[in-house]
Design an enzyme around this catalytic site. Structure first.
Site, PDB file in Angstrom:
ATOM      1  N   ASP A  67       0.905  -1.306  -0.108  1.00 13.94           N
ATOM      2  CA  ASP A  67      -0.027   0.063  -0.035  1.00 13.94           C
ATOM      3  C   ASP A  67       0.747   1.208  -0.093  1.00 13.94           C
ATOM      4  O   ASP A  67       2.112   1.162   0.098  1.00 13.94           O
ATOM      5  CB  ASP A  67      -1.060  -0.077   1.424  1.00 13.94           C
ATOM      6  CG  ASP A  67      -0.174  -0.380   2.457  1.00 13.94           C
ATOM      7  OD1 ASP A  67       0.874  -0.357   2.660  1.00 13.94           O
ATOM      8  OD2 ASP A  67      -1.070  -0.855   3.508  1.00 13.94           O
ATOM      9  N   ASN A 136      -7.284  -3.099  14.533  1.00 14.81           N
ATOM     10  CA  ASN A 136      -8.731  -3.318  13.985  1.00 14.81           C
ATOM     11  C   ASN A 136      -8.960  -4.315  13.087  1.00 14.81           C
ATOM     12  O   ASN A 136      -9.815  -4.630  12.544  1.00 14.81           O
ATOM     13  CB  ASN A 136      -9.011  -1.937  13.330  1.00 14.81           C
ATOM     14  CG  ASN A 136      -8.393  -1.769  12.081  1.00 14.81           C
ATOM     15  OD1 ASN A 136      -7.486  -2.339  11.705  1.00 14.81           O
ATOM     16  ND2 ASN A 136      -8.735  -0.394  11.472  1.00 14.81           N
ATOM     17  N   HIS A 138      -7.086  -4.629  10.182  1.00 14.02           N
ATOM     18  CA  HIS A 138      -6.828  -4.519   8.890  1.00 14.02           C
ATOM     19  C   HIS A 138      -5.478  -5.035   8.375  1.00 14.02           C
ATOM     20  O   HIS A 138      -4.722  -5.513   9.243  1.00 14.02           O
ATOM     21  CB  HIS A 138      -6.806  -3.115   8.489  1.00 14.02           C
ATOM     22  CG  HIS A 138      -5.609  -2.023   8.773  1.00 14.02           C
ATOM     23  ND1 HIS A 138      -5.457  -0.782   9.145  1.00 14.02           N
ATOM     24  CD2 HIS A 138      -4.226  -2.745   9.212  1.00 14.02           C
ATOM     25  CE1 HIS A 138      -4.324  -0.525   9.540  1.00 14.02           C
ATOM     26  NE2 HIS A 138      -3.791  -1.313   9.572  1.00 14.02           N
ATOM     27  N   GLU A 143      -9.765  -2.018   5.607  1.00 10.81           N
ATOM     28  CA  GLU A 143     -10.210  -1.477   6.791  1.00 10.81           C
ATOM     29  C   GLU A 143     -11.429  -2.306   7.215  1.00 10.81           C
ATOM     30  O   GLU A 143     -12.144  -2.798   6.078  1.00 10.81           O
ATOM     31  CB  GLU A 143     -10.248  -0.232   6.758  1.00 10.81           C
ATOM     32  CG  GLU A 143      -9.156   0.676   6.503  1.00 10.81           C
ATOM     33  CD  GLU A 143      -8.455   0.624   7.858  1.00 10.81           C
ATOM     34  OE1 GLU A 143      -8.273   0.190   8.635  1.00 10.81           O
ATOM     35  OE2 GLU A 143      -7.876   2.000   7.959  1.00 10.81           O
TER      36      GLU A 143
HETATM   37  P1  PGA Z   1       2.272  -1.850  12.825  1.00  6.54           P
HETATM   38  O1  PGA Z   1       1.305  -1.643  11.873  1.00  6.54           O
HETATM   39  O2  PGA Z   1       3.454  -3.033  12.337  1.00  6.54           O
HETATM   40  O3  PGA Z   1       2.886  -0.347  12.744  1.00  6.54           O
HETATM   41  O4  PGA Z   1       1.638  -2.334  13.985  1.00  6.54           O
HETATM   42  C1  PGA Z   1       0.678  -2.671  11.191  1.00  6.54           C
HETATM   43  C2  PGA Z   1      -0.521  -2.446  10.295  1.00  6.54           C
HETATM   44  O5  PGA Z   1      -1.154  -1.391  10.479  1.00  6.54           O
HETATM   45  O6  PGA Z   1      -0.823  -3.068   9.454  1.00  6.54           O
END
Ligand code: PGA
Length: 253
Positions: A67, A136, A138, A143
């Site tokens: 992304d 969450n 995702h 999302e």
């Molecule tokens: P993080 O993010 O590795 O910074 O916890 C993971 C994500 O949001 O996919």
């Protein structure tokens, strides 16, 4: 789903890096799906060390990132292109022309998304997709929602995600509110998927991912139907997993 529980973040990162190195050993021209965020940083550090020691060779590899923020150019310090260059690509022998991150500033985003999926297909599909997971649920920027997208697409970021990612920006107002992300279909087509999570704040979502029913409200739960998923977590992120789980859980000392 196979789950490996490592004693800490460093060991989690080493196990994942070894999986990538193993793949590149048997398939030097492998196509890697890569992720940004705090979680995979240790894997990239480990891969840089392995590359320096000539124990992993990226010279024939191709990569596609999950992304990118909409509106950020690749030279913006918070863009995911910048992250990948500074955390991995600048330090290993990968051909930058074969590294792909969606463009957040493409004039025609729809075309950019379509061409991104076509490039993945043209490269032969992703052999190994590395994933983090949001608190969450995702993966990439897919999302929680009533509906999920199959293909690479433009999406709104949820408040949770904007808040979580604001730690990298000077203020929350600077966090982009939209992004381009590979869809669930693009991710699920990968031959193998490694999902990483570390720390207590990920324990609840890891339990949901591994043990709850599939739901579009936990996009990562879709991975339950993939044939070859390895979840590598540290002890803290595994702390809410129950032993009654149907999944194979291996504890590494
Ligand atoms: P993080 O993010 O590795 O910074 O916890 C993971 C994500 O949001 O996919």
């Amino acid at each position: 789903m196979k789950v490996i529980v490592a004693p800490n973040y460093e060991e989690m990162s080493k196990i994942a890096a070894k999986e990538i190195a193993k793949l590149l050993y048997v398939k030097p021209n492998a196509v890697l799906g890569l992720a940004t965020g705090s979680t995979p940083e240790g894997v990239y550090r480990e891969l840089i060390e392995l590359n320096k020691a000539e124990r992993v060779d990226f010279s024939k590899a191709t990569s596609f990132n999950l992304d990118e923020y909409k509106g950020l150019k690749g030279d913006h310090p918070q863009s995911y292109r910048y992250f990948m260059n500074s955390k991995l690509f600048n330090h290993v022998n990968i051909d930058k022309n074969k590294t792909h991150v969606p463009s957040g500033v493409a004039e025609n985003i729809e075309k950019e998304c379509k061409e991104y999926d076509e490039s993945i297909e043209k490269a032969g599909g992703i052999d190994l997709q590395l994933l983090g997971i949001g608190t969450n649920g995702h993966i990439g920027f897919n999302e929680p929602s009533d509906f999920l997208n199959l293909n690479t697409h433009e999406t709104d970021l949820t408040e949770d995600t904007i808040k979580a990612n604001s730690r990298f920006f000077d203020s929350i107002d600077e966090v982009p509110t939209r992004a381009i992300t590979m869809g669930l279909g693009s991710i699920m087509k990968a031959d193998k998927i490694i999902l990483l999570a570390s720390g207590e704040k990920k324990a609840d979502i890891i339990a949901k991912l591994v043990e709850d029913k599939i739901s579009t409200r936990v996009p990562a739960s879709m991975l339950q139907v993939h044939q070859n998923v390895l979840v590598i977590v540290d002890n803290a992120a595994a702390s809410l997993l129950k032993n009654s789980s149907n999944n194979e859980i291996e504890y590494v000392k």
